[in-house]
Every structure is written in structure tokens, then in C-alpha cells.
Design an enzyme around this catalytic site. Structure first.
Site, PDB file in Angstrom:
ATOM      1  N   PRO A  19      14.057  15.387 -24.630  1.00  0.00           N
ATOM      2  CA  PRO A  19      14.788  16.653 -24.432  1.00  0.00           C
ATOM      3  C   PRO A  19      14.170  17.826 -25.187  1.00  0.00           C
ATOM      4  O   PRO A  19      14.414  18.968 -24.836  1.00  0.00           O
ATOM      5  CB  PRO A  19      16.190  16.344 -24.976  1.00  0.00           C
ATOM      6  CG  PRO A  19      16.289  14.868 -25.073  1.00  0.00           C
ATOM      7  CD  PRO A  19      14.899  14.362 -25.246  1.00  0.00           C
ATOM      8  N   GLU A  43      18.537   8.417 -28.527  1.00  0.00           N
ATOM      9  CA  GLU A  43      18.747   8.585 -29.970  1.00  0.00           C
ATOM     10  C   GLU A  43      17.465   8.903 -30.728  1.00  0.00           C
ATOM     11  O   GLU A  43      17.508   9.226 -31.896  1.00  0.00           O
ATOM     12  CB  GLU A  43      19.429   7.347 -30.550  1.00  0.00           C
ATOM     13  CG  GLU A  43      20.897   7.314 -30.167  1.00  0.00           C
ATOM     14  CD  GLU A  43      21.497   5.934 -30.194  1.00  0.00           C
ATOM     15  OE1 GLU A  43      20.746   4.947 -30.044  1.00  0.00           O
ATOM     16  OE2 GLU A  43      22.718   5.832 -30.349  1.00  0.00           O
ATOM     17  N   ARG A  87       3.314  13.948  -5.314  1.00  0.00           N
ATOM     18  CA  ARG A  87       3.204  14.747  -4.091  1.00  0.00           C
ATOM     19  C   ARG A  87       2.175  15.857  -4.198  1.00  0.00           C
ATOM     20  O   ARG A  87       1.862  16.510  -3.205  1.00  0.00           O
ATOM     21  CB  ARG A  87       4.570  15.249  -3.633  1.00  0.00           C
ATOM     22  CG  ARG A  87       5.284  16.123  -4.610  1.00  0.00           C
ATOM     23  CD  ARG A  87       6.707  16.341  -4.164  1.00  0.00           C
ATOM     24  NE  ARG A  87       6.803  17.066  -2.900  1.00  0.00           N
ATOM     25  CZ  ARG A  87       6.455  18.332  -2.742  1.00  0.00           C
ATOM     26  NH1 ARG A  87       5.982  19.022  -3.753  1.00  0.00           N
ATOM     27  NH2 ARG A  87       6.573  18.930  -1.579  1.00  0.00           N
ATOM     28  N   ASP A 102       6.348  25.056  -0.395  1.00  0.00           N
ATOM     29  CA  ASP A 102       7.547  24.699  -1.147  1.00  0.00           C
ATOM     30  C   ASP A 102       8.147  25.802  -1.977  1.00  0.00           C
ATOM     31  O   ASP A 102       7.445  26.684  -2.423  1.00  0.00           O
ATOM     32  CB  ASP A 102       7.230  23.594  -2.145  1.00  0.00           C
ATOM     33  CG  ASP A 102       7.146  22.284  -1.457  1.00  0.00           C
ATOM     34  OD1 ASP A 102       7.827  22.136  -0.456  1.00  0.00           O
ATOM     35  OD2 ASP A 102       6.382  21.445  -1.922  1.00  0.00           O
TER      36      ASP A 102
HETATM   37  C1  4FL Z   1      16.157  14.570 -21.049  1.00  0.00           C
HETATM   38  C2  4FL Z   1      14.055  13.477 -21.360  1.00  0.00           C
HETATM   39  C3  4FL Z   1      15.523  15.545 -20.338  1.00  0.00           C
HETATM   40  C4  4FL Z   1      13.466  14.500 -20.633  1.00  0.00           C
HETATM   41  C5  4FL Z   1      16.267  10.697 -23.552  1.00  0.00           C
HETATM   42  C6  4FL Z   1      17.515  11.255 -23.353  1.00  0.00           C
HETATM   43  C7  4FL Z   1      15.420  13.522 -21.579  1.00  0.00           C
HETATM   44  C8  4FL Z   1      16.041  12.456 -22.347  1.00  0.00           C
HETATM   45  N1  4FL Z   1      14.211  15.502 -20.143  1.00  0.00           N
HETATM   46  N2  4FL Z   1      15.384  11.460 -22.939  1.00  0.00           N
HETATM   47  N3  4FL Z   1      17.346  12.336 -22.592  1.00  0.00           N
END
Ligand code: 4FL
Length: 231
Positions: free
Chosen positions: A76, A103, A141, A156
Site C-alpha cells: 500500500p 501487516e 496486455r 483504451d
Molecule cells: C494494497 C498492495 C494496494 C498494493 C497488502 C495489503 C496492497 C496491499 N496495493 N498489500 N494491501
């Protein structure tokens, strides 16, 4: 979590046609204890478990990375995946994608192993597995031959930095709602003009920030002035 997406449609065909090869590794196979422990509690205390550094290093080594291999961590806190970033990553011959745990992952993975950290958006999931599949789908793609050449990819949404225009197919009328007359006119120039205007309208009202980065012709700018004035 992977076998579904990877064994469906375009991704499956791309692999069958050797345009793409995807190998899955389970980091638990690179642990040494009998419980195959891949995570442990964080130093300093606190809740949750952290993915251990050694099995991840071993799993990555097992993929035989070369100097040009990109080692990507889905997390994230990573750089947001955009079509532009996707085009850059799609140039690589070899990518290794590490799926993080919600985590966390031992910081030494990020610092000493990973070349790119990627997030697919500002939300938290249970793990990086689905984001990894999003990335793989998005990159696949862009490989020449995976999507019918010259068609979809170049047109696109986002590819030219703007949103796509609306599409219609048969029937001509559904529950009283008709397909716009111009699309049935066979007048190609008018159709292109209508589509460009719809693209500009949609982008202006929904994602105005995209207009700043787009290459707009004088014709586009005239259309935009009209949109601003008349909606
Ligand atoms: C969220 C990974 C958004 C990439 C673990 C929990 C994540 C993620 N983009 N990894 N959330």
C-alpha cells in the site's frame, strides 16, 4: 488466488502462445522449520505478523534474477500503478512480483532486494496477491500480440491520457433508449468528432486533472470551450 485469473482467457492464451511465462512460488517452500513459518511477530512489539526476510530472499534467488530483472513488491505504500508506470514495467524481460502481507514485510526486503514498490490504490487488502494479479493482467496486455494488434490497446481509456468514449452495440433500441443517431449514420468523420467530444466531456466532468497532462489539438481546445460553456 492465482490459478483462477491465470487460467482464464487472455492470460491463459498468452501463456499458451509463449508470449508470457508466469511461475508461482510459495515462500513457505523456502522456510527451514517444520512448521514452514513465513511470518513472525514484529520487533518492538505490537499487533500482527511480519513476513520474514530469509524465505523471501531465498524465493527470489530461486527465480534466478539477472541484473535487468525488476523485483517488485506489491504494497500500500508503493508508487501508484498508472498506465504510464505499466508501460515502463512492461519493457522488462523478467519481473519478480512479491506479494506483501497486510501487516507488513521485513524492511530489509524493501531496502536490499526490491527495485520497485507498487500500490494499485489507496485501500488496504488482506494481501498483495490480488494486486499482483492486477499488475500481471495490466502488463500482459501490453505485450505485443497478447491483445489484437493496433486495436484495443492504443484506444483504451488512459492510454492516451483521457477517458474512453461511450460504446453501444445491438439492439438499436433498448427499453426506449436509442443508440445515438450519429453512430448509425455511417458518417465516419462525424463519428470521430462525436467520440472525441464525448471523450473530452467525460474527462472534463469526471477527471479534469487528466486534461492538464493530455496532448490537446486546437480542435480539442475549441470543443472544450464549448463543453465548459454548454455542459
Ligand atoms: C494494497 C498492495 C494496494 C498494493 C497488502 C495489503 C496492497 C496491499 N496495493 N498489500 N494491501
Amino acid at each position: 488466488m492465482f490459478s483462477g485469473p491465470l487460467s482464464e482467457s487472455l492470460l491463459k492464451k498468452a501463456q499458451e502462445r509463449n508470449l508470457l511465462k508466469i511461475t508461482l512460488k510459495d515462500i513457505r517452500d523456502f522456510t527451514t522449520d517444520k512448521h514452514q513459518t513465513a511470518d513472525d511477530s514484529p520487533y518492538g512489539g505490537g499487533p500482527g505478523m511480519v513476513l520474514k526476510v530469509e524465505p523471501i530472499f531465498k524465493a527470489v534467488k530461486n527465480c534466478n534474477p539477472g541484473t535487468l530483472t525488476k523485483i517488485i513488491l506489491m504494497c500500500p505504500t508503493g508508487e501508484k500503478l498508472t498506465q504510464e508506470k505499466a508501460k515502463e514495467l512492461a519493457q522488462a524481460e523478467h519481473l519478480i512480483v512479491i506479494c506483501g502481507h497486510y501487516e507488513g514485510v521485513d524492511e530489509r526486503v524493501r531496502k536490499n532486494l526490491v527495485t520497485d514498490e507498487i500500490s494499485i490504490g489507496d485501500y488496504v487488502l488482506t494481501g498483495g496477491e490480488l494486486p499482483a494479479m492486477v499488475l500481471v493482467d495490466c502488463l500482459a496486455r501490453l505485450i505485443p500480440g497478447v491483445v489484437k494488434e493496433g486495436e484495443s490497446v492504443a484506444r483504451d481509456s488512459f492510454y492516451n491520457g483521457l477517458l474512453d468514449y461511450p460504446s453501444y452495440t445491438k439492439p438499436e433500441e433498448f427499453e426506449g433508449e436509442k443508440v445515438p443517431e450519429v453512430l448509425r449514420s455511417g458518417h465516419h468523420e462525424e463519428i470521430e468528432k462525436w467520440r472525441r467530444k464525448e471523450t473530452l466531456k467525460l474527462t472534463f466532468f469526471r477527471r479534469p486533472e487528466l486534461l492538464a497532462g493530455a496532448q490537446l489539438t486546437d480542435e480539442d481546445k475549441k470543443m472544450l470551450e464549448e463543453i465548459v460553456k454548454n455542459g
